[in-house]
Scaffold this active site. Structure first.
Site, PDB file in Angstrom:
ATOM      1  N   ASP A  11       0.808  -1.221   0.095  1.00  0.00           N
ATOM      2  CA  ASP A  11       0.098   0.261   0.115  1.00  0.00           C
ATOM      3  C   ASP A  11       0.800   1.299  -0.036  1.00  0.00           C
ATOM      4  OD1 ASP A  11      -2.333  -1.355  -0.044  1.00  0.00           O
ATOM      5  OD2 ASP A  11      -2.375  -1.516   2.266  1.00  0.00           O
ATOM      6  N   ASP A  58      -7.366  -1.040  -4.190  1.00  0.00           N
ATOM      7  CA  ASP A  58      -8.201  -0.681  -3.002  1.00  0.00           C
ATOM      8  C   ASP A  58      -9.274   0.256  -3.750  1.00  0.00           C
ATOM      9  OD1 ASP A  58      -6.804  -2.496  -1.492  1.00  0.00           O
ATOM     10  OD2 ASP A  58      -5.819  -0.827  -0.436  1.00  0.00           O
TER      11      ASP A  58
END
Length: 161
Positions: free
Chosen positions: A118, A136
Site C-alpha cells: 500500500d 483498493d
C-alpha cells in the site's frame, strides 16, 4: 463463450495491470521507503507499507495459518463475486468487474509477496488516512457503484408502484 466475455476479461486485466505497474514502480523507488515517502502535494504522499491484513490493515496476523486462511477466504469471496458478475449486466456488471480486477491485484500480492504493498497516503497536516493502493480504489468504487445502483433501483421500483 470466451468471445462473449472478452470485453469483461479485458477490463479485469486492464485494472489488474494498472495496479501491478503502480505497485512495481513504488516498490522499485527507494524514496518510498523513507519515513514520509515521496511528497506529491501538500496532502498526498507515496509512502510504501506492507499490509498483511485486509482493508486498512485489519486482521493482520503473525501466524501463517491465519494469514493463509484469510487469503483463502478472500479468494472464495472473489469467486462468488465473479459468479455474481456473470449473472449481472450493465452498470452493475461493470461494478463487479472493478471489484474483481482490484481483488485479483491484491490476491496476487498476498500470494507473491505474502503482503499487499500500500502506498497512497492522504493526509491533512499530521492526520493521515489509512494508506491504500490502486486496487483498493477500484474495489471501493465498485462497491460504491453497486450500492448506488441498488439505492437508485429501489427508488425506481417505489416510484413505479
Amino acid at each position: 463463450m470466451l468471445k462473449k466475455h472478452l470485453v469483461d476479461f479485458s477490463i479485469i486485466i486492464f485494472i489488474f495491470l494498472i495496479d501491478r505497474i503502480s505497485k512495481l514502480l513504488i516498490i522499485g523507488s527507494p524514496e518510498t521507503y523513507e519515513q514520509y515517502g515521496i511528497s506529491i502535494t501538500s496532502f498526498l504522499n507515496f509512502n510504501l507499507i506492507w499490509n498483511e491484513g485486509i482493508a486498512f490493515g485489519l486482521f493482520s496476523f503473525d501466524n501463517k495459518f491465519y494469514y493463509n486462511s484469510l487469503t483463502f477466504l478472500i479468494c472464495l469471496i472473489t469467486i462468488i463475486i465473479i459468479w455474481l458478475m456473470l449473472k449481472s449486466q450493465g452498470f452493475e456488471r461493470f461494478s463487479f468487474l472493478m471489484i474483481v480486477g482490484g481483488s485479483l491485484g491484491n490476491i496476487f500480492d498476498r500470494i507473491f509477496y505474502s503482503a499487499v504493498p500500500d502506498f497512497i497516503d492522504i493526509h491533512i497536516n499530521n492526520f493521515h488516512w489509512f494508506i491504500f493502493n490502486l486496487a483498493d480504489i477500484f474495489i471501493t468504487l465498485g462497491i460504491l457503484f453497486l450500492i448506488s445502483t441498488e439505492i437508485l433501483g429501489s427508488k425506481k421500483k417505489n416510484e413505479n408502484d
